[in-house]
Design a protein around this motif. Sequence first.
Motif, PDB file in Angstrom:
ATOM      1  N   LEU A 219       0.859  -1.185   0.000  1.00  0.00           N
ATOM      2  CA  LEU A 219       0.000   0.000   0.000  1.00  0.00           C
ATOM      3  C   LEU A 219       0.892   1.231   0.000  1.00  0.00           C
ATOM      4  CD1 LEU A 219      -3.112   0.987   0.669  1.00  0.00           C
ATOM      5  CD2 LEU A 219      -2.027   1.622   2.830  1.00  0.00           C
ATOM      6  N   LEU A 220       0.610   2.160  -0.915  1.00  0.00           N
ATOM      7  CA  LEU A 220       1.365   3.405  -1.005  1.00  0.00           C
ATOM      8  C   LEU A 220       0.433   4.568  -0.695  1.00  0.00           C
ATOM      9  CD1 LEU A 220       3.231   2.729  -4.388  1.00  0.00           C
ATOM     10  CD2 LEU A 220       3.993   2.162  -2.078  1.00  0.00           C
ATOM     11  N   LEU A 221       0.712   5.300   0.381  1.00  0.00           N
ATOM     12  CA  LEU A 221      -0.044   6.507   0.675  1.00  0.00           C
ATOM     13  C   LEU A 221       0.563   7.659  -0.104  1.00  0.00           C
ATOM     14  CD1 LEU A 221      -0.664   6.376   4.535  1.00  0.00           C
ATOM     15  CD2 LEU A 221      -1.990   5.364   2.675  1.00  0.00           C
ATOM     16  N   LEU A 222      -0.288   8.414  -0.792  1.00  0.00           N
ATOM     17  CA  LEU A 222       0.185   9.497  -1.639  1.00  0.00           C
ATOM     18  C   LEU A 222       0.056  10.830  -0.909  1.00  0.00           C
ATOM     19  CD1 LEU A 222      -1.473   8.394  -5.010  1.00  0.00           C
ATOM     20  CD2 LEU A 222       0.813   7.836  -4.154  1.00  0.00           C
ATOM     21  N   GLY A 223       1.052  11.692  -1.097  1.00  0.00           N
ATOM     22  CA  GLY A 223       1.041  13.020  -0.512  1.00  0.00           C
ATOM     23  C   GLY A 223       0.236  13.991  -1.351  1.00  0.00           C
ATOM     24  N   SER A 224       0.496  15.286  -1.183  1.00  0.00           N
ATOM     25  CA  SER A 224      -0.293  16.301  -1.873  1.00  0.00           C
ATOM     26  C   SER A 224       0.151  16.460  -3.322  1.00  0.00           C
ATOM     27  CB  SER A 224      -0.195  17.632  -1.133  1.00  0.00           C
ATOM     28  OG  SER A 224       1.155  18.055  -1.068  1.00  0.00           O
ATOM     29  N   GLY A 225      -0.770  16.936  -4.151  1.00  0.00           N
ATOM     30  CA  GLY A 225      -0.507  17.128  -5.574  1.00  0.00           C
ATOM     31  C   GLY A 225      -1.808  17.012  -6.335  1.00  0.00           C
ATOM     32  N   ASN A 226      -1.737  17.092  -7.672  1.00  0.00           N
ATOM     33  CA  ASN A 226      -2.982  17.047  -8.452  1.00  0.00           C
ATOM     34  C   ASN A 226      -3.164  15.757  -9.236  1.00  0.00           C
ATOM     35  OD1 ASN A 226      -1.180  17.408 -10.555  1.00  0.00           O
ATOM     36  ND2 ASN A 226      -2.332  19.064 -11.545  1.00  0.00           N
ATOM     37  N   GLY A 227      -2.329  14.743  -8.933  1.00  0.00           N
ATOM     38  CA  GLY A 227      -2.531  13.478  -9.621  1.00  0.00           C
ATOM     39  C   GLY A 227      -1.426  12.481  -9.333  1.00  0.00           C
ATOM     40  N   LEU A 228      -1.568  11.319  -9.976  1.00  0.00           N
ATOM     41  CA  LEU A 228      -0.593  10.232  -9.838  1.00  0.00           C
ATOM     42  C   LEU A 228       0.149  10.046 -11.154  1.00  0.00           C
ATOM     43  CD1 LEU A 228       0.592   7.654  -8.393  1.00  0.00           C
ATOM     44  CD2 LEU A 228      -1.272   6.395  -9.495  1.00  0.00           C
ATOM     45  N   LYS A 229       1.470   9.855 -11.041  1.00  0.00           N
ATOM     46  CA  LYS A 229       2.250   9.359 -12.167  1.00  0.00           C
ATOM     47  C   LYS A 229       2.780   7.978 -11.810  1.00  0.00           C
ATOM     48  CE  LYS A 229       3.690  13.697 -14.376  1.00  0.00           C
ATOM     49  NZ  LYS A 229       4.826  14.466 -14.937  1.00  0.00           N
ATOM     50  N   ALA A 230       2.698   7.050 -12.766  1.00  0.00           N
ATOM     51  CA  ALA A 230       3.161   5.689 -12.536  1.00  0.00           C
ATOM     52  C   ALA A 230       3.791   5.149 -13.811  1.00  0.00           C
ATOM     53  CB  ALA A 230       2.008   4.793 -12.093  1.00  0.00           C
ATOM     54  N   TRP A 231       4.810   4.299 -13.638  1.00  0.00           N
ATOM     55  CA  TRP A 231       5.539   3.718 -14.764  1.00  0.00           C
ATOM     56  C   TRP A 231       5.657   2.213 -14.565  1.00  0.00           C
ATOM     57  CZ3 TRP A 231       6.670   8.175 -12.244  1.00  0.00           C
ATOM     58  CH2 TRP A 231       6.875   9.341 -12.980  1.00  0.00           C
ATOM     59  N   ASN A 232       5.510   1.455 -15.643  1.00  0.00           N
ATOM     60  CA  ASN A 232       5.835   0.039 -15.618  1.00  0.00           C
ATOM     61  C   ASN A 232       7.132  -0.147 -16.387  1.00  0.00           C
ATOM     62  OD1 ASN A 232       6.078  -2.693 -15.647  1.00  0.00           O
ATOM     63  ND2 ASN A 232       4.150  -3.112 -16.701  1.00  0.00           N
TER      64      ASN A 232
END
Length: 290
Positions: A219-232
């Motif tokens: 589980l990854l808790l995300l901090g502040s910002g306007n979205g998620l970036k993710a890479w495979n």
Amino acid sequence: MSNVVNDPRPVVRKFLARPQHEGVGAVVRRSIGRFELRHFDPFLVLDEFSVTAPAGFPDHPHRGFETVTYMLQGAVTHEDFEGHKGTIGAGDLQWMTAGRGIVHSEMPAAKGTQKGLQLWINLSSKNKMIEPRYQEIMSKDIAEAARGGIHVRVIAGEALGTKSPIYTRTPTMYLDFTLKPGAHLQQPIPVSWNAFVYILEGEGVFGNSNSLLTASHNLLLLGSGNGLKAWNRSSTTLRFILVGGEPLGEPVAQLGPFVMNTQEEIDQTVEDYENYTNGFEKARHWSSEA
């Protein structure tokens, strides 16, 4: 929401969800609702469950929140004291608003091991005592979209221009993403919301491009910002859920399956349940067929 993520949310905490026993003989990997992370407003519990008959979750009550059951493998039979009964199969969704009270059971409906996710979403004080309600969507009817090596099942909210029909009393997004090798995701999240990622399969990079790879059951808790970036960046498929919700900012008083705002309300709930009153009347003469 703009589709541009120019302020990506960093990963601020990471938890490996280890197996533990729950219900009767069931095994869950609990990531929210454990001692290091009691709640993550508005979320109360996240379980990745694994159950093989005769194990399961026999008759038990809920009050004051919603349970979201999303099956990954196999099927479970659901039955409650209102006479609502059905089977939740692989890929199916059940969004149950317990409100003022539900007593139900969730038991294996197929041979082998049944696997899925259950998320508990808190309700605001004004919604805790509403009438129970179900929203159920079969796998074939869940909104889906694909683009650039990314596939998403939109359980709640919106992604890749596709919206879910689910009504969320506590504003919530729930997205099931699959990224092919080399895929890069940008998913907007309302700035004021809390959000997390839970990895189901493979390993990925989340937050910023310099982050370390994170593997399944984390589980990854995300901090502040306007979205998620993710890479495979691996050679295998990456699958994860992204869940976000508007914080309620209210006190949480919890006793197992009862979640209210004050201890007095919890005491009243226990009294209601034990005396079959104020929403639990039908529990007096009911037990599930399971």
